[in-house]
Design an enzyme around this catalytic site. Structure first.
Site, short mmCIF file in Angstrom:
data_model
loop_
_atom_site.label_atom_id
_atom_site.label_comp_id
_atom_site.label_asym_id
_atom_site.label_seq_id
_atom_site.Cartn_x
_atom_site.Cartn_y
_atom_site.Cartn_z
N LYS A 11 49.81 43.73 50.81
CA LYS A 11 49.81 42.37 51.35
C LYS A 11 50.64 41.43 50.48
O LYS A 11 51.27 40.50 50.96
CB LYS A 11 48.38 41.86 51.45
CG LYS A 11 47.56 42.54 52.52
CD LYS A 11 46.08 42.26 52.37
CE LYS A 11 45.32 43.47 51.90
NZ LYS A 11 43.94 43.24 51.52
N LYS A 32 49.85 42.22 37.92
CA LYS A 32 49.42 40.91 38.45
C LYS A 32 49.78 39.79 37.49
O LYS A 32 50.13 38.69 37.93
CB LYS A 32 47.91 40.90 38.71
CG LYS A 32 47.46 41.85 39.77
CD LYS A 32 47.86 41.38 41.16
CE LYS A 32 47.57 42.42 42.20
NZ LYS A 32 48.38 42.39 43.37
N LYS A 91 54.63 50.22 46.84
CA LYS A 91 53.62 50.55 47.86
C LYS A 91 53.50 49.41 48.88
O LYS A 91 53.71 48.24 48.53
CB LYS A 91 52.26 50.86 47.23
CG LYS A 91 51.56 49.65 46.66
CD LYS A 91 50.07 49.90 46.48
CE LYS A 91 49.40 48.58 46.20
NZ LYS A 91 48.09 48.39 46.70
N1 AQP Z 1 50.31 51.34 50.33
C1 AQP Z 1 49.14 51.93 50.21
N2 AQP Z 1 49.03 53.27 50.39
C2 AQP Z 1 47.83 53.88 50.29
N3 AQP Z 1 46.67 53.23 50.00
C3 AQP Z 1 46.74 51.90 49.83
N4 AQP Z 1 45.81 50.96 49.55
C4 AQP Z 1 46.40 49.74 49.47
N5 AQP Z 1 47.71 49.87 49.69
C5 AQP Z 1 47.96 51.19 49.92
C6 AQP Z 1 44.39 51.22 49.39
O1 AQP Z 1 43.68 50.28 50.20
C7 AQP Z 1 42.48 49.90 49.53
C8 AQP Z 1 42.41 48.40 49.43
O2 AQP Z 1 43.40 47.89 48.54
P1 AQP Z 1 43.65 46.37 48.22
O3 AQP Z 1 42.46 45.58 48.58
O4 AQP Z 1 44.20 46.25 46.86
O5 AQP Z 1 44.75 46.08 49.29
P2 AQP Z 1 46.30 45.77 49.18
O6 AQP Z 1 46.86 45.78 50.53
O7 AQP Z 1 46.93 46.61 48.14
O8 AQP Z 1 46.16 44.29 48.80
P3 AQP Z 1 47.09 43.37 47.98
O9 AQP Z 1 46.58 42.01 48.16
O10 AQP Z 1 48.50 43.59 48.31
O11 AQP Z 1 46.79 43.84 46.60
P4 AQP Z 1 47.69 44.57 45.56
O12 AQP Z 1 49.04 43.99 45.62
O13 AQP Z 1 46.90 44.21 44.36
O14 AQP Z 1 47.61 46.02 45.81
C9 AQP Z 1 42.50 50.59 48.17
O15 AQP Z 1 41.74 51.78 48.25
C10 AQP Z 1 43.93 50.92 47.97
O16 AQP Z 1 44.12 52.04 47.13
#
Ligand code: AQP
Length: 360
Positions: free
Chosen positions: A199, A113, A196
Site C-alpha cells: 500500500k 520505515k 513487494k
Molecule cells: N507483496 C506481498 N506479497 C506477499 N505477501 C504480502 N503481504 C503484504 N504484501 C505482500 C502480507 O500481507 C500481510 C499484511 O501486511 P501489511 O499489513 O504490512 O500490508 P502491506 O500491504 O504490506 O501494507 P503497507 O502499508 O504497504 O505496509 P508495508 O509497506 O509496511 O509493507 C502480511 O502477512 C504480509 O506479509
C-alpha cells in the site's frame, strides 16, 4: 487437547491487495478447518506510519468487509480489532522490558520505515516487533500465516519468547512458526517490480481486491515489463505478471503465453490483456459478496462484537499467567480493594475474590 491456534493480522491502512491475499489471507482461509484462528485488524500497528485519524475507523470497517468477502468465516474464526483488546498493549509493555533495543534496531522494516518517514521515527515504530510478538503470544498461537517480509518479525518473536521464559523461569508460550506460501510469498509491485506490492507504494502499484474491473485493466496494462535491454533472464516485471497469470489464468493461457515468451514472439500487450481478464473474472465473486456486506452493518457489528468477546476471553487467561510469572498484581477489572488486599495476602480478601471474578 484443543486445536492449535493461528494468529495473523493486517494493518487498516487501505484496501487489501493481491499481495496481502496471496501472501496471507489465502492461507488464513485454508487453515480455518484445522485450527482455532484469530484474524486481527491491527490498528495500533496502523498508527506507526503517518495516517489520518478520520480515516482509521472507516479503514477498519473496510478491512473487516474485505476479510469476510475474501472467505474468512466468523463462525469458525475469531475476527477482532487489536485496540479493542487492551491485553495486546499490556503484554507488549511487559515483553518490552525483556527486549534489548539492539534487537529492534536491526529489524529491516524498522530501518525501511525510518528511511521512508524520517520525521516519523518514534518509540512505537521501534517497538513494532514487540507489539507483534504480543499479538501472537497473547493467544499462544503456534502458526502465523504471513508473507515473506514478515519473517524477521517472527524470528524476533521467538527470541523474545525464549528470553521471557529464561528470565522468569517459566514456559508459557509456544514458539510460533511462520507459515509462508511456497509460490506466492512475495508478490511484486506493478510499478516498481523490484519491490513487494504494498500500500505504501501507492494505488497504481497494486491491485486491490475491491478494485472495479476498469481499474484492474488499466493498472495491468500500465504495469512495468522490461526496464532495460532484455537479457537472458526474465525481467522482474514480466516474471511477476507470469506469476499472477499462473494463479489466475487457465493452464492453457499460461502454457501458450509462456511458450510465446520462450520463442521470443510474445507481445506483452497480449499477456497483459489475458491477465487482466483472468483477474477480473477471479475477483467477481469477491466483489459481489463485498457489495452484499456493505449493506449489512448490523451483521458487521455482530461479527466484531462476538470476535472481540472471544478474543478477550483468551487474552485474559494468558495475562493472568503472565502476571503471575512476573510477580504483578493479579489483574481482575473491578476487583478493587479485594484484589489489592489479595495481593497483600489477606484472608478476607481471598474469600471475596470469586465474587469479583464473576463481575468481570
Ligand atoms: N507483496 C506481498 N506479497 C506477499 N505477501 C504480502 N503481504 C503484504 N504484501 C505482500 C502480507 O500481507 C500481510 C499484511 O501486511 P501489511 O499489513 O504490512 O500490508 P502491506 O500491504 O504490506 O501494507 P503497507 O502499508 O504497504 O505496509 P508495508 O509497506 O509496511 O509493507 C502480511 O502477512 C504480509 O506479509
Amino acid at each position: 487437547m484443543g486445536r492449535k491456534r493461528v494468529f495473523s493480522g493486517i494493518r487498516p491502512t487501505g484496501p487489501i491487495h493481491l499481495g496481502n491475499y496471496l501472501g496471507a489471507i489465502k492461507s488464513w482461509i485454508q487453515l480455518q478447518d484445522r485450527y482455532e484462528c484469530i484474524y486481527a485488524i491491527v490498528d495500533y500497528h496502523g498508527m506507526t506510519t503517518p495516517y489520518h485519524p478520520a480515516e482509521m475507523r472507516a479503514n477498519v470497517r473496510e478491512l473487516l468487509i474485505d476479510y469476510l468477502a475474501a472467505g474468512v468465516d466468523p463462525e469458525r474464526s475469531i475476527l477482532m480489532v487489536q485496540s479493542a483488546v487492551p491485553e495486546h498493549t499490556e503484554l507488549a509493555w511487559i515483553l518490552g522490558t525483556v527486549t534489548p533495543i539492539a534487537w529492534l534496531e536491526r529489524v529491516p522494516t524498522f530501518k525501511e520505515k525510518a528511511e521512508q518517514h524520517p520525521d516519523y521515527v518514534h518509540l512505537g515504530l521501534l517497538s513494532y516487533g514487540v507489539l507483534m510478538a504480543a499479538d501472537i503470544v497473547l493467544y499462544k498461537a503456534e502458526v502465523v500465516p504471513v508473507g515473506e517480509d514478515q519473517l524477521p518479525h517472527l524470528e524476533l518473536t521467538r527470541e523474545i519468547v525464549r528470553r521471557f521464559h529464561h528470565l522468569f523461569g517459566v514456559r508459557i508460550f509456544p514458539e510460533p512458526q511462520a507459515l509462508v506460501p511456497q509460490d506466492t510469498a512475495r508478490i511484486m509491485s506493478l510499478t516498481d517490480p523490484e519491490k513487494k506490492m504494498s500500500k505504501t507504494l501507492g494505488p497504481r502499484s497494486l491491485i486491490a481486491l475491491s478494485d472495479p474491473p476498469e481499474a484492474i485493466r488499466e493498472k495491468i496494462m500500465k504495469a512495468v515489463t522490461d526496464t532495460g535491454p532484455s537479457g537472458e533472464r526474465m525481467s522482474p516485471g514480466v516474471a511477476n505478471l507470469f506469476q499472477l497469470l499462473k494463479i489466475f489464468g487457465t493452464e492453457e493461457e499460461y502454457r501458450s503465453l509462456r511458450a510465446e515468451y520462450d520463442a521470443g514472439t510474445l507481445r506483452y500487450v497480449n499477456l497483459k490483456r489475458t491477465l487482466a481478464d483472468a483477474i477480473i473474472r477471479s475477483l467477481e465473486p469477491f466483489r459481489r459478496r463485498r457489495a452484499e456486506l456493505e449493506n449489512d452493518p448490523a451483521y458487521l457489528e455482530r461479527v466484531l462484537r462476538d470476535g472481540i468477546r472471544r478474543a478477550r476471553a483468551i487474552a485474559r487467561e494468558t495475562m493472568a499467567e503472565v502476571k503471575e510469572a512476573c510477580g504483578l498484581l493479579r489483574d481482575e477489572p473491578g476487583l478493587g480493594e479485594a484484589g489489592v488486599a489479595a495481593a497483600a495476602g489477606s484472608k478476607a480478601a481471598g474469600e471475596q475474590a470469586p465474587e469479583a471474578v464473576e463481575r468481570r
